[in-house]
Design an enzyme around this catalytic site. Structure first.
Site, PDB file in Angstrom:
ATOM      1  N   HIS A   1      -3.244   7.488   1.853  1.00 40.50           N
ATOM      2  CA  HIS A   1      -3.756   6.507   1.298  1.00 40.50           C
ATOM      3  C   HIS A   1      -4.757   5.914   2.133  1.00 40.50           C
ATOM      4  O   HIS A   1      -4.595   5.633   3.423  1.00 40.50           O
ATOM      5  CB  HIS A   1      -2.350   5.486   1.268  1.00 40.50           C
TER       6      HIS A   1
ATOM      7  N   CYS B   1       0.821  -1.254   0.034  1.00 38.53           N
ATOM      8  CA  CYS B   1       0.174   0.105   0.048  1.00 38.53           C
ATOM      9  C   CYS B   1       0.649   1.432  -0.022  1.00 38.53           C
ATOM     10  O   CYS B   1       0.294   2.438  -0.379  1.00 38.53           O
ATOM     11  CB  CYS B   1      -0.911  -0.120   1.148  1.00 38.53           C
TER      12      CYS B   1
END
Length: 383
Positions: free
Chosen positions: A305, A164
């Protein structure tokens, strides 16, 4: 008056600093509505365990995801029925599907980005390619360059399995390249698919259901370069300062392994708490390196994110952020799910679309395996 206040309102570009010049994205054709995911997933995997089905139903509600795109389809499962069977060695089949899919999506996202950029594709000098969904030699960076028709002299960098945090890690690398190679233009492309880890539900792997409820597929792209050409290039963000930090002894919190059955991921429950415990010190360090003394976080924009709602909620609470500060991250999560390295592109696009929530200065943040924190102090150039 803090330095943050002094710098507000200035959108001139610092000579030599890298800027984001364009954004692009692409998705597979299969759109999944979260409300229909549970029945479809259990049908496709021939599972009728009511307890697991109930657990996934609850998770689908708590993730806040509404829609997302996936490569997986009934056609793929008909061709490769073994993907839905527990314990079979299917890594070859998965990589055959993934390698082709991520390349196709990366090319499409890059073409969209290059079109918005407005300069010839021949002006791209470097490629940074990010993916945790493929494994091959040569890597996806070469197939992307070939698919776009880039010059064989284009310099390429491949970042594999950064998870990620890969999108922001790739942006950090692209920033370094752009600032150390005058006149260069760097194409950053990210591309991900969950097929590499698709598995039937199992009582022995309850954590797999989190991924089923949360993750999506897609691709993202950016053009990065310093000293934009006036009247030709339209810079969006200046990348001022980038740092990376890993937390010692947290390697097993996000644990991924490539096996004969594909990639197996395990996310420990304490991940959101660990991020909460460390986020303030990381952000303060990033801000202080730049010489900004003001810690009023609500004066910044936040491109985070969206690893999941728990992470966003804890970050918002810890830093006492106004709810609108993470609206772009929450919107990207709702529309696309956690699309791993790609998602930061979608967040930045939403920030530019809803300009009322974007201030002069902000942070681009992501968290990945390590646990690794990636952060970039960024100046908005669109005001």
């Amino acid at each position: 008056m803090g330095r943050m206040e002094k710098m507000e309102g200035r959108n001139e570009i610092n000579f030599g600093n890298a800027t984001i010049l364009a954004l692009g994205k692409a998705f597979p054709h299969q759109l999944v509505m979260q409300e229909f995911l549970v029945d479809g997933y259990f049908k496709n995997t021939n599972c009728d365990d009511p307890e697991l089905k109930q657990r996934l139903t609850r998770l689908c509600k708590t993730t806040t995801v509404k829609t997302r795109y996936v490569v997986m389809s009934e056609e793929i499962l008909k061709k490769y029925p073994e993907l839905a069977v527990e314990g079979l060695p299917t890594v070859k089949q998965r990589l055959d599907i993934c390698n082709a899919a991520v390349t196709e999506m990366a090319i499409e996202a890059s073409q969209s980005c290059i079109k918005k950029w407005g300069r010839p594709i021949s002006d791209i000098t470097h490629v940074v390619y990010v993916s945790s969904s493929e494994a091959r030699l040569p890597g996806g960076d070469l197939y992307l360059a070939k698919g776009l028709g880039l010059s064989p002299e284009t310099k390429r960098v491949m970042l594999y399995f950064a998870g990620c945090s890969g999108g922001v890690a790739g942006l950090r690398v692209a920033k370094d390249i752009a600032e150390n190679n005058p006149g260069s233009r760097v194409l950053l492309a990210t591309s991900e698919t969950t097929i590499i880890g698709f598995k039937p539900p199992s009582v022995d792997r309850p954590y797999d259901l989190v991924g089923v409820a949360l993750f999506g597929d897609g691709a993202g792209a950016m053009i990065i370069g310093s000293n934009p050409i006036r009247d030709i290039e339209r810079p969006l963000f200046e990348l001022h300062t980038a740092i990376q930090h890993f937390l010692p002894d947290t390697e097993k919190i996000i644990d991924g392994r490539l096996t004969e059955e594909g990639i197996s991921f395990k996310l420990e429950r304490e991940l959101p708490q660990i991020i909460e415990d460390n986020i303030e010190g990381f952000c303060d360090k990033l801000i202080s390196i730049s010489g900004i003394n003001d810690r009023e976080y609500n004066k910044l924009f936040w491109a985070v994110h969206p690893g999941g709602p728990a992470i966003l909620n804890r970050l918002e609470k810890k830093l006492d952020l106004s709810p609108e500060k993470l609206s772009a991250s929450r919107r990207a999560l709702a529309d696309y799910g956690n699309a791993s390295s790609n998602t930061i592109v979608y967040v930045l696009e939403y920030m530019l679309e809803d300009k009322k929530d974007i201030t002069d200065w902000g942070l681009i943040l992501a968290f990945g395996p390590g646990i690794t924190f990636e952060g970039i102090l960024t100046k908005n150039l669109t005001v």
